[in-house]
Design a protein around this motif. Structure first.
Motif, PDB file in Angstrom:
ATOM      1  N   ASN A 136     -41.576  64.406 -94.381  1.00 38.18           N
ATOM      2  CA  ASN A 136     -40.994  65.800 -93.769  1.00 38.18           C
ATOM      3  C   ASN A 136     -41.632  66.893 -94.797  1.00 38.18           C
ATOM      4  N   GLU A 137     -41.532  66.951 -95.816  1.00 39.98           N
ATOM      5  CA  GLU A 137     -41.792  68.037 -96.746  1.00 39.98           C
ATOM      6  C   GLU A 137     -43.592  68.053 -96.667  1.00 39.98           C
ATOM      7  N   ASN A 163     -44.782  69.627 -93.653  1.00 40.61           N
ATOM      8  CA  ASN A 163     -44.411  71.014 -93.611  1.00 40.61           C
ATOM      9  C   ASN A 163     -45.563  71.666 -94.485  1.00 40.61           C
ATOM     10  N   ASN A 168     -32.553  65.317 -99.882  1.00 38.46           N
ATOM     11  CA  ASN A 168     -33.312  66.507 -99.271  1.00 38.46           C
ATOM     12  C   ASN A 168     -32.510  66.764 -97.954  1.00 38.46           C
ATOM     13  N   ASN A 180     -34.317  68.546 -95.607  1.00 36.59           N
ATOM     14  CA  ASN A 180     -35.520  68.696 -94.677  1.00 36.59           C
ATOM     15  C   ASN A 180     -35.866  67.323 -94.081  1.00 36.59           C
ATOM     16  N   LYS A 240     -31.463  65.654 -91.071  1.00 37.48           N
ATOM     17  CA  LYS A 240     -31.280  66.219 -89.924  1.00 37.48           C
ATOM     18  C   LYS A 240     -30.517  65.592 -88.927  1.00 37.48           C
TER      19      LYS A 240
END
Length: 282
Positions: free
Chosen positions: A38-39, A42, A214, A216, A221
């Protein structure tokens, strides 16, 4: 085995604009092997499926395999194994290595304490204390944390299970109710099977407490209750040693709070468990 750069050069003519953005981020990041999917997506301003398509195009079976390869290559290019002032060097004897690891663990505990969300912790305590069944889900090394957690919480009575096999996890998840609680553990927050069984558990009505590193990540989520651990892992510890120790401390904290705040029934159950074990000792 070809390196990451060699694989990129070999596929250079077929790379899309999105894939080139991802590669650019991996090449300029100081420690790309610590990035979650995800990081990375992004930072690259692309979708996660673009990351998946890239690592498959480069011949990696999974994102984790890509990260391990990057960590190994990075380890071959730098003389030390840590950037936090406690570098572990080849010349260090066992006592020095132990001291440096202890310092790293201490730092990780402080970072986790600073990021601790007390409201989320107390909500987790309340849910666990009232749960009809408590499931600990983890895979690989996180599975050992799940087993340790279940071993503690079975002392409060009721049904407490550690489940490491993804098929077993899926079966249990499909039969859960609103009275059940799942504690899912994943340092990366991107373990595909754990994401799938957490989704199944939530659809069945269970409360899902996520322990990860994390906020993110995909798994974070999905959390009903999110508990974050903080640790600076280095490339010579692909097994996330410091993170596992912090996770154990976090679960110990939950257990202690449940035992203290759980009322007379839980205290009675814990005493019964202690007595049962004592009878087996000489």
């Amino acid at each position: 085995m070809p390196s990451f750069l060699e694989r990129v050069n070999d596929k250079s003519e077929t790379l899309t604009a999105s894939e080139k953005k991802i590669i650019e981020q991996l090449e300029k990041h100081e420690k790309p092997f610590l990035l979650s999917m995800n990081e990375l997506s992004n930072l690259s301003n692309v979708s996660e499926p673009s990351v998946v398509r890239l690592y498959r195009k480069l011949g990696y079976a999974s994102y984790q395999e890509l990260k391990v390869a990057l960590a190994q290559e990075h380890a071959g290019n730098v003389p030390s194994f840590s950037s936090d002032g406690n570098e572990i060097k080849e010349a260090d004897k066992a006592d020095v290595v132990f001291e440096k690891i202890a310092d790293q663990l201490s730092s990780a505990m402080v970072m986790t304490k600073d990021k601790l969300n007390v409201d989320q912790m107390e909500e987790a305590v309340e849910k666990i204390a009232k749960a009809a069944r408590l499931f600990f889900f983890g895979q690989g090394l996180s599975g050992t944390i799940a087993e340790d957690g279940a071993h503690k919480f079975m002392r409060i009575g009721g049904t407490t299970l550690a489940v490491k096999d993804p098929h077993y996890q899926a079966i249990y998840a499909s039969h859960m109710t609103e009275e059940d609680v799942v504690i899912a553990i994943s340092h990366s927050g991107e373990t595909v099977n754990i994401i799938e069984v957490v989704d199944m558990s939530k659809k069945s009505g269970a409360t899902c407490i996520i322990i990860t590193s994390n906020a993110n990540t995909t798994l974070a989520k999905m959390a009903d209750i999110l508990l974050l651990t903080q640790a600076q892992e280095t490339e010579n510890r692909s097994d996330a040693m410091i993170s596992r120790l912090v996770q154990l401390a976090l679960i110990d904290t939950l257990y202690t709070r449940v035992e203290i705040a759980g009322g007379s029934d839980i205290k009675k159950a814990v005493n019964q468990s202690r007595l049962a074990v004592t009878r087996m000792k000489k």
